[in-house]
Design a protein around this motif. Structure first.
Motif, PDB file in Angstrom:
ATOM      1  N   GLY A  80       0.709  -0.985   0.111  1.00  0.00           N
ATOM      2  CA  GLY A  80      -0.020   0.088   0.099  1.00  0.00           C
ATOM      3  C   GLY A  80       0.918   1.256  -0.006  1.00  0.00           C
ATOM      4  N   ARG A  81       2.003   1.166  -0.483  1.00  0.00           N
ATOM      5  CA  ARG A  81       3.002   2.471  -0.586  1.00  0.00           C
ATOM      6  C   ARG A  81       3.198   3.042  -1.842  1.00  0.00           C
ATOM      7  N   ALA A  82       2.432   2.696  -2.904  1.00  0.00           N
ATOM      8  CA  ALA A  82       3.120   2.929  -4.112  1.00  0.00           C
ATOM      9  C   ALA A  82       1.428   3.363  -4.845  1.00  0.00           C
ATOM     10  N   ILE A  83       1.483   4.381  -5.695  1.00  0.00           N
ATOM     11  CA  ILE A  83       0.411   4.597  -6.750  1.00  0.00           C
ATOM     12  C   ILE A  83       0.703   4.721  -7.992  1.00  0.00           C
ATOM     13  N   HIS A  85       6.682  12.610   1.653  1.00  0.00           N
ATOM     14  CA  HIS A  85       7.368  11.261   1.759  1.00  0.00           C
ATOM     15  C   HIS A  85       7.363  10.353   0.656  1.00  0.00           C
ATOM     16  N   VAL A  86       8.004  10.781  -0.423  1.00  0.00           N
ATOM     17  CA  VAL A  86       8.244  10.212  -1.708  1.00  0.00           C
ATOM     18  C   VAL A  86       9.682   9.543  -1.500  1.00  0.00           C
ATOM     19  N   THR A  87       9.730   8.280  -1.985  1.00  0.00           N
ATOM     20  CA  THR A  87      10.933   7.431  -1.888  1.00  0.00           C
ATOM     21  C   THR A  87      11.548   7.382  -3.423  1.00  0.00           C
ATOM     22  N   TYR A  88      10.757   7.186  -4.253  1.00  0.00           N
ATOM     23  CA  TYR A  88      11.076   7.183  -5.650  1.00  0.00           C
ATOM     24  C   TYR A  88      10.058   7.157  -6.694  1.00  0.00           C
ATOM     25  N   ILE A  89      10.270   7.708  -7.897  1.00  0.00           N
ATOM     26  CA  ILE A  89       9.445   7.815  -9.091  1.00  0.00           C
ATOM     27  C   ILE A  89       9.933   7.308 -10.215  1.00  0.00           C
ATOM     28  N   ASN A 107       3.118   4.649 -19.873  1.00  0.00           N
ATOM     29  CA  ASN A 107       1.843   5.216 -19.858  1.00  0.00           C
ATOM     30  C   ASN A 107       1.307   5.596 -18.551  1.00  0.00           C
ATOM     31  N   HIS A 108       2.122   5.641 -17.462  1.00  0.00           N
ATOM     32  CA  HIS A 108       1.753   6.041 -16.111  1.00  0.00           C
ATOM     33  C   HIS A 108       2.962   6.418 -15.397  1.00  0.00           C
ATOM     34  N   VAL A 109       2.892   7.255 -14.278  1.00  0.00           N
ATOM     35  CA  VAL A 109       3.832   7.483 -13.384  1.00  0.00           C
ATOM     36  C   VAL A 109       3.718   6.755 -12.138  1.00  0.00           C
ATOM     37  N   HIS A 110       4.803   6.082 -11.603  1.00  0.00           N
ATOM     38  CA  HIS A 110       4.740   5.298 -10.482  1.00  0.00           C
ATOM     39  C   HIS A 110       5.246   6.187  -9.339  1.00  0.00           C
ATOM     40  N   VAL A 111       4.727   6.451  -8.217  1.00  0.00           N
ATOM     41  CA  VAL A 111       5.250   7.042  -7.165  1.00  0.00           C
ATOM     42  C   VAL A 111       5.450   6.004  -5.861  1.00  0.00           C
ATOM     43  N   SER A 112       6.420   5.911  -5.311  1.00  0.00           N
ATOM     44  CA  SER A 112       6.413   4.932  -4.114  1.00  0.00           C
ATOM     45  C   SER A 112       6.789   5.978  -2.927  1.00  0.00           C
ATOM     46  N   PHE A 113       6.223   5.448  -1.908  1.00  0.00           N
ATOM     47  CA  PHE A 113       6.285   6.246  -0.517  1.00  0.00           C
ATOM     48  C   PHE A 113       6.973   5.406   0.694  1.00  0.00           C
ATOM     49  N   GLU A 114       7.264   6.183   1.727  1.00  0.00           N
ATOM     50  CA  GLU A 114       7.980   5.686   2.715  1.00  0.00           C
ATOM     51  C   GLU A 114       6.690   5.143   3.763  1.00  0.00           C
ATOM     52  N   PRO A 115       7.199   4.111   4.620  1.00  0.00           N
ATOM     53  CA  PRO A 115       6.271   3.789   5.355  1.00  0.00           C
ATOM     54  C   PRO A 115       5.332   4.587   6.124  1.00  0.00           C
ATOM     55  N   SER A 116       4.028   4.494   6.304  1.00  0.00           N
ATOM     56  CA  SER A 116       3.397   5.714   7.281  1.00  0.00           C
ATOM     57  C   SER A 116       3.689   5.129   8.702  1.00  0.00           C
TER      58      SER A 116
END
Length: 440
Positions: A366-369, A398-402, A431-440
């Motif tokens: 649950g850490r990426a869109i 709180h982004v880790t990488y794109i 076709n999409h931008v992936h964004v990952s986040f730090e653990p909440s």
């Protein structure tokens, strides 16, 4: 344990010890201060260390930028084998740089405790010529930091850093944290593997149970030892037993509130100009003590109390983002979805949680869109602007990488880097931008 020994006594003890170990076979020859020729690599960003040369292998820990490791062979198939905890582990070589001169301090194992195999000298530096600061008895559990320099392991004794020759230490490291306090649980608590609501639950601790606290906290969680397991539970439900040192008495929860905004600062005092200790996001559960001060509410944070603006908290827990995929995101992901919808109205489709992923655990955790770009072949500018938005606001969100158009951007590296061809436009993030986040 002996302290403040005179130099002549320390030297004699070393000579007697060496002779004894030679006779018993524990020491084949006198250890030397000369380091074996080694090849070391230094991490250019945070990167996972795994049990095997594959992203499907178990993650042992995360190497941090600037930490050095000892190579156990040459790079093969983009993976570097390293020496870690007396075995071979693997790191993605793209995030490492070979050192022109071998690093003097390398991470070779976990922090924890190793046992002295005999009476052993602790030295001020990693050399047999260094001053002896202590002599520890055989069988003593010695705290090691996980770092080595040549044939010496870095240790801490009475709060002071020192060095012990690894020949006199057990090869196994006990990584179980030491409990510094005892608590009684005031409700049933999930024992999670990490300080996150999305982490694996190792089991439920029943209300009224006794747990050991390690004194380590992260956001709304505290680390505990229970039934031989180490894990994290929500702070606010741990009642210190009678006689506990004041420093380890934790605040108790009176009510649970939730973030009502995309970003809610947690502050050190009931003052908008006080230090920001962290942030919570929309829908994030925060335990409160029941105390208020003007426009602020006292919350439980990092094992102590802090403050949040009352108007940015709500008693309502539900945040419906319109799909199961998005509702299963951790709070940082949910907050990002709201920002995309507010700032990029042309975006109509965003994906979040899914049960599996071939390349990372971020989606299942649950850490990426994935922000789908409409008419992506002719709409590169929209994707560029979204990617740049998350770069510019990465720390706050709180982004880790794109990932975008077969490139990766890590916040720690601060630049784009080309990726391998994975096959399709979807796999290559065309076709999409992936964004990952730090653990909440």
């Amino acid at each position: 344990m002996k302290r403040e020994l005179v130099a002549t006594r320390a030297t004699l003890a070393w000579a007697v010890l060496t002779a004894s170990l030679l006779a018993s076979g524990l020491l084949a020859a006198s250890p030397t201060s000369a380091a074996t020729t080694t090849t070391t690599y230094t991490a250019t960003t945070s990167v996972n260390v795994r049990t095997g040369a594959s992203t499907s292998q178990t993650i042992l820990f995360q190497l941090q930028k600037g930490q050095s490791v000892l190579a156990a062979g040459k790079v093969s198939g983009d993976w570097l084998p390293i020496t870690y905890d007396n075995t071979t582990a693997y790191v993605w070589a793209e995030y490492l740089t070979a050192d022109k001169t071998a690093a003097s301090l390398v991470l070779t194992g976990p922090a924890g405790r190793r046992t002295a195999l005999a009476n052993v000298n602790v030295r001020a530096t990693a050399s047999l010529d260094a001053d002896i600061t202590a002599i520890l008895d055989e069988g003593t559990a010695i705290t090691v930091t996980g770092y080595s320099s040549g044939a010496f392991a870095q240790v801490t004794v009475d709060g002071t850093t020192g060095w012990v020759h690894t020949q006199f230490l057990s090869t196994t490291t006990d990584t179980t944290p030491v409990a510094v306090a005892r608590y009684t649980t005031t409700t049933d608590l999930a024992l999670r593997t990490t300080a996150s609501v999305a982490a694996t639950n190792q089991g439920t601790i029943s209300s009224g149970s006794t747990v050991g606290g390690t004194g380590t906290h992260s956001g709304t969680y505290s680390q505990v030892v229970y039934d031989g397991k180490v894990g994290w539970v929500i702070t606010g439900y741990l009642d210190a037993v009678s006689g506990t040192t004041a420093a380890y008495v934790l605040p108790l929860r009176k009510a649970t509130l939730y973030g009502a905004k995309a970003s809610v600062p947690i502050r050190s005092a009931a003052d908008a100009t006080s230090t920001e200790l962290g942030t919570i996001t929309l829908g994030f559960a925060i335990r409160t003590t029941g105390t208020t001060d003007g426009i602020f509410t006292q919350v439980i944070w990092n094992g102590s109390t802090a403050w949040a603006r009352t108007s940015k908290l709500t008693a309502t827990a539900t945040v419906d983002l319109g799909s199961d995929s998005l509702n299963k995101l951790e709070p940082y992901g949910k907050a990002a979805v709201l920002e995309v919808r507010a700032n990029f109205p042309k975006i109509t489709t965003i994906y979040g949680w899914r049960s599996s992923s071939a390349y990372s655990s971020d989606h299942p955790n649950g850490r990426a869109i994935d922000i789908m770009i409409p008419s992506y072949k002719s709409n590169k500018a929209l994707g560029d602007s979204i990617a740049q938005y998350f770069i510019d606001n990465g720390k706050r969100l709180h982004v880790t990488y794109i990932l975008w158009r077969q490139r990766s951007y890590t916040l720690s590296r601060g630049s784009w880097k080309a990726m391998e061809d994975r096959g399709s436009d979807t796999q290559n993030h065309m076709n999409h931008v992936h964004v990952s986040f730090e653990p909440s």
